[in-house]
Write an enzyme that holds these catalytic residues in place. Structure first.
Site, PDB file in Angstrom:
ATOM      1  N   SER A  40       0.854  -1.192   0.000  1.00 56.96           N
ATOM      2  CA  SER A  40       0.000   0.000   0.000  1.00 56.96           C
ATOM      3  C   SER A  40       0.885   1.235   0.000  1.00 56.96           C
ATOM      4  CB  SER A  40      -0.885   0.010   1.255  1.00 56.96           C
ATOM      5  OG  SER A  40      -1.525   1.264   1.431  1.00 56.96           O
ATOM      6  N   TYR A  63      -0.916  -0.330  10.186  1.00 53.94           N
ATOM      7  CA  TYR A  63      -1.138  -0.739   8.798  1.00 53.94           C
ATOM      8  C   TYR A  63       0.017  -0.254   7.922  1.00 53.94           C
ATOM      9  CZ  TYR A  63      -3.384  -1.520   4.303  1.00 53.94           C
ATOM     10  OH  TYR A  63      -3.669  -1.957   3.027  1.00 53.94           O
TER      11      TYR A  63
END
Length: 254
Positions: free
Chosen positions: A139, A149
Site C-alpha cells: 500500500s 497498517y
C-alpha cells in the site's frame, strides 16, 4: 503469466480482480480465502467465463493449520505454482492504543508472518525450476506514518525489494504492488461508510487499473509498483514533509 497462479484473499476486492485478469490471460487459478461458499461461487463463474481450471482452497492464514495447507500447496512439486499473489489483508483503526492487542497481533500475523511463510514456500519450488513470480500487495501507506497498517506494509515493501534484488538473477521476481485508495470493499469491512470518506474523488483508483498496472510492472521484473502517476507524485512529496505534518495528512480517509 498464463500459468497456475495462487491468490490469497481471492474472494473479493483486489484478490478477485487479480483472479479475473489472470484468468482472462489463460492462467489456471488456486483461490484462497476463508469463505468457502463465496470462493466456490466465484470459481464457478471464472470457469465458465474464462474456461480455465480453478481450484478452491479454504484457509484462514492466521490459523497455523490453514497457513500450513497453503504453504504445502505452493511447495507441491507435482502441481507447480508459477505465480503467487499475496493479497490477503485487512485494516485497523489508526489509534493503536484503542485497538485490542489480539486484533493487532492478528493484523501483524496476516500481513507479515503469512506473507513471509508463503513467499518462503513458493521460493523453494520456483528457484529449483529457475522461474517464478511473486506479487505482494502492499500500500502507499508503507511510505507514510499511518498506524500499524503503514508499518506492516512498509515491511512488505522492504522485504519485496530485498527479495527481488537477491532472487531475480535466479529467475524469480518479487514485486510489491502499492495501491492508494481503491474502490473495493476493503474500507467497508473496516466499518467505514460507503463513499469517499473525506478523500477527494480524484484520489480514488479502480481495482482494474491497480491490478493491470501491477501485473505489468511484475512482468517487467520491477521490485516496486505504484499504480497511477498521482500516487507516485504523492509519495515523493510526503517524503519531503516533516513527520508531524505527514502524520496529520496520513489520517485522511479514516
Amino acid at each position: 503469466m498464463a500459468k497456475t497462479t495462487l491468490i490469497t484473499g481471492a474472494s473479493s476486492g483486489l484478490g478477485a480482480e487479480f483472479a479475473r485478469q489472470l484468468a482472462a490471460r489463460g492462467a489456471d487459478l488456486v483461490l484462497v480465502a476463508r469463505d468457502t461458499e463465496a470462493l466456490e461461487r466465484f470459481a464457478g463463474a471464472l470457469r465458465i467465463s474464462a474456461g480455465v481450471a480453478v481450484e478452491v482452497l479454504t484457509a484462514d492464514l492466521v490459523d497455523p493449520d490453514g497457513l500450513d495447507r497453503v504453504a504445502s500447496r505452493l511447495a507441491d512439486p507435482a502441481r507447480p505454482v508459477e505465480v503467487l499473489v499475496n493479497n490477503a489483508g485487512f485494516g485497523l483503526d489508526l489509534d493503536f492504543a484503542a485497538n485490542t492487542y489480539a486484533d493487532e497481533e492478528r493484523h501483524l500475523d496476516l500481513h507479515v508472518r503469512a506473507t513471509m511463510r508463503l513467499t518462503h514456500a513458493a521460493l523453494g519450488a520456483m528457484l529449483e525450476r529457475g522461474s517464478g513470480r511473486i506479487i505482494n500487495v502492499a500500500s502507499v501507506a508503507a511510505f507514510m506514518p499511518r498506524g500499524t497498517y503503514g508499518a506492516v506494509k512498509a515491511w512488505v515493501v522492504s522485504f519485496s525489494r530485498w527479495a527481488n534484488a537477491v532472487y531475480s538473477p535466479r529467475g524469480v521476481t518479487v514485486t510489491a504492488v502499492c495501491p492508494g485508495f481503491t474502490h473495493t470493499n476493503f474500507h467497508e469491512r473496516l466499518g467505514l461508510p460507503p463513499g469517499h470518506e473525506g478523500v477527494p474523488p480524484f484520489m480514488w483508483l479502480d481495482a482494474d487499473t491497480v491490478v493491470r498496472e501491477g501485473l505489468r510492472d511484475a512482468a517487467r521484473g520491477k521490485a516496486l509498483s505504484i499504480p497511477s502517476l498521482r500516487y507516485k507524485l504523492l509519495i515523493a512529496a510526503v517524503r519531503l514533509l516533516p513527520a508531524p505534518l505527514a502524520a496529520r495528512l496520513a489520517k485522511t480517509g479514516r
